[in-house]
Design a protein around this motif. Structure first.
Motif, PDB file in Angstrom:
ATOM      1  N   VAL A  33      49.682  36.677  27.257  1.00  0.00           N
ATOM      2  CA  VAL A  33      50.861  35.951  26.792  1.00  0.00           C
ATOM      3  C   VAL A  33      52.156  36.636  27.220  1.00  0.00           C
ATOM      4  N   PHE A  34      52.167  37.966  27.272  1.00  0.00           N
ATOM      5  CA  PHE A  34      53.398  38.677  27.609  1.00  0.00           C
ATOM      6  C   PHE A  34      53.644  38.734  29.112  1.00  0.00           C
ATOM      7  N   ASP A  35      52.730  38.177  29.897  1.00  0.00           N
ATOM      8  CA  ASP A  35      52.954  38.029  31.337  1.00  0.00           C
ATOM      9  C   ASP A  35      53.583  36.672  31.658  1.00  0.00           C
ATOM     10  N   ASN A  36      53.650  35.785  30.674  1.00  0.00           N
ATOM     11  CA  ASN A  36      54.241  34.456  30.848  1.00  0.00           C
ATOM     12  C   ASN A  36      55.721  34.597  31.194  1.00  0.00           C
ATOM     13  N   ARG A  40      58.704  36.536  29.131  1.00  0.00           N
ATOM     14  CA  ARG A  40      59.421  37.661  29.745  1.00  0.00           C
ATOM     15  C   ARG A  40      60.928  37.450  29.713  1.00  0.00           C
ATOM     16  N   GLN A  41      61.368  36.226  29.969  1.00  0.00           N
ATOM     17  CA  GLN A  41      62.801  35.941  29.921  1.00  0.00           C
ATOM     18  C   GLN A  41      63.346  36.085  28.500  1.00  0.00           C
ATOM     19  N   ILE A  42      62.574  35.651  27.533  1.00  0.00           N
ATOM     20  CA  ILE A  42      63.001  35.781  26.140  1.00  0.00           C
ATOM     21  C   ILE A  42      63.071  37.244  25.744  1.00  0.00           C
ATOM     22  N   GLU A  43      62.106  38.040  26.193  1.00  0.00           N
ATOM     23  CA  GLU A  43      62.073  39.465  25.840  1.00  0.00           C
ATOM     24  C   GLU A  43      63.348  40.192  26.230  1.00  0.00           C
ATOM     25  N   ILE A  44      63.956  39.817  27.356  1.00  0.00           N
ATOM     26  CA  ILE A  44      65.137  40.545  27.824  1.00  0.00           C
ATOM     27  C   ILE A  44      66.446  39.997  27.251  1.00  0.00           C
ATOM     28  N   MET A  45      66.365  38.930  26.471  1.00  0.00           N
ATOM     29  CA  MET A  45      67.556  38.358  25.835  1.00  0.00           C
ATOM     30  C   MET A  45      68.001  39.236  24.668  1.00  0.00           C
ATOM     31  N   LEU A  52      60.959  36.124  19.756  1.00  0.00           N
ATOM     32  CA  LEU A  52      59.506  36.056  19.959  1.00  0.00           C
ATOM     33  C   LEU A  52      58.760  36.005  18.629  1.00  0.00           C
ATOM     34  N   VAL A  53      59.235  36.741  17.638  1.00  0.00           N
ATOM     35  CA  VAL A  53      58.606  36.662  16.315  1.00  0.00           C
ATOM     36  C   VAL A  53      58.725  35.241  15.787  1.00  0.00           C
ATOM     37  N   THR A 100      67.058  26.634  20.292  1.00  0.00           N
ATOM     38  CA  THR A 100      67.749  26.180  21.509  1.00  0.00           C
ATOM     39  C   THR A 100      67.045  26.713  22.748  1.00  0.00           C
ATOM     40  N   THR A 101      66.669  27.974  22.708  1.00  0.00           N
ATOM     41  CA  THR A 101      65.967  28.599  23.836  1.00  0.00           C
ATOM     42  C   THR A 101      64.623  27.927  24.069  1.00  0.00           C
TER      43      THR A 101
END
Length: 142
Positions: A33-36, A40-45, A52-53, A100-101
């Protein structure tokens, strides 16, 4: 419901298979899932971890509602941003940014104020659940 140990792991014993399916308590999460690319884009926001939670809490909520990926408080009452903020114990602005994201990334749709997880079949065995529901209806009708 009793839990019994088997040689292949832990099993759950219920009164009937229909009882188990009426109360689904799981969703599928792939180990990659974390390779999606969306994840990945959400993680760096900013607030990426909180977003993500919220994503995983939305998936769990959809699993609890158990209605093809729809997320609502009751059949007549859709969740509002404020209700989700309280439900998830997250600031309202973070919940709004998350929603929104998710919409922008095509992870959810909002139809008549009801949130729907896109591609719900990735997270739940929809065909299997429908088959079991049909079998249960037939058994109850008999």
């Amino acid at each position: 419901m009793a839990i019994r140990k088997r040689t292949t792991g832990i099993g759950v014993s219920c009164k009937s298979w229909g009882d188990l399916m009426a109360d689904i308590k799981w969703i599928k999460i792939a180990t990659e899932v974390f390779d999606n690319r969306k994840i990945r884009q959400i993680e760096i926001m900013p607030d990426g971890d909180s977003i993500l939670v919220i994503w995983f809490k939305l998936l769990c909520l959809a699993g609890n509602v158990n209605d093809k990926g729809l997320i609502y408080f009751t059949n007549e009452i859709p969740y509002t941003d404020q209700m989700l903020s309280a439900q998830f114990n997250r600031p309202l602005t973070t919940v709004q940014l998350a929603l929104t994201t998710f919409q922008r990334f095509g992870m959810i749709e909002v139809i008549d104020d009801i949130i729907k997880v896109s591609s719900w079949e990735k997270y739940q065995n929809v065909e299997g659940m429908e088959k079991i529901r049909a079998q249960t209806r037939a058994r109850v009708a008999a």
